[in-house]
Enzyme design. Sequence first.
Site, PDB file in Angstrom:
ATOM      1  N   LYS A  82      35.746  80.379 -44.893  1.00  0.00           N
ATOM      2  CA  LYS A  82      35.318  78.988 -45.036  1.00  0.00           C
ATOM      3  C   LYS A  82      36.496  78.011 -45.039  1.00  0.00           C
ATOM      4  CE  LYS A  82      32.939  79.868 -48.816  1.00  0.00           C
ATOM      5  NZ  LYS A  82      32.087  79.606 -49.986  1.00  0.00           N
ATOM      6  N   CYS A  83      37.658  78.468 -44.663  1.00  0.00           N
ATOM      7  CA  CYS A  83      38.875  77.660 -44.661  1.00  0.00           C
ATOM      8  C   CYS A  83      38.976  76.864 -43.352  1.00  0.00           C
ATOM      9  CB  CYS A  83      40.089  78.591 -44.805  1.00  0.00           C
ATOM     10  SG  CYS A  83      41.685  77.759 -44.744  1.00  0.00           S
TER      11      CYS A  83
END
Length: 160
Positions: free
Chosen positions: A34-35
């Site tokens: 999710k970066c």
Amino acid sequence: MSLYDIKVSTIRGAEQNMNDYKGQVLLIVNTATKCGFAPQFKGLQQLYTTYKDQGFNVLGFPSSQFMNQELAEDDQIAEACEINHGVSFPLFSKIDVNGKNAHPLYQHLTSEAPGALGIKQIKWNFTKFLVDRDGRVVKRFAPTDTPESIESHIKELLSR
């Protein structure tokens, strides 16, 4: 302790020894699905696909230590990496890369290749460590260093 003495757990929960990668050039990366740097999965996969038959491997170690940007469970991480990013390089169980619970692999990597100003701590997701065929950590790359920008370093180690 050498890199090859360290044990890790695969994303599917099997214990593995880093000795299994002896003789290979390795790019070891702390990842997070999710970066904002998650698009680098594509470049990492391209490096893996291009050079795997020449003795190169990418090893991904998910971590939630930076703003909790990783999924909760290993099976969710594996699925997201495969479906969303086409990852087929080896992934490992989620670990801590900093602090008192840092995985021994990351204790070793950060000791061998500290970052800017000699700081050992990992600053963010997608910090990369390049390891030669003898298990020596030869270079540490920042999260902003794209896989494409480090390809020449990989090619150099593979040609030795």
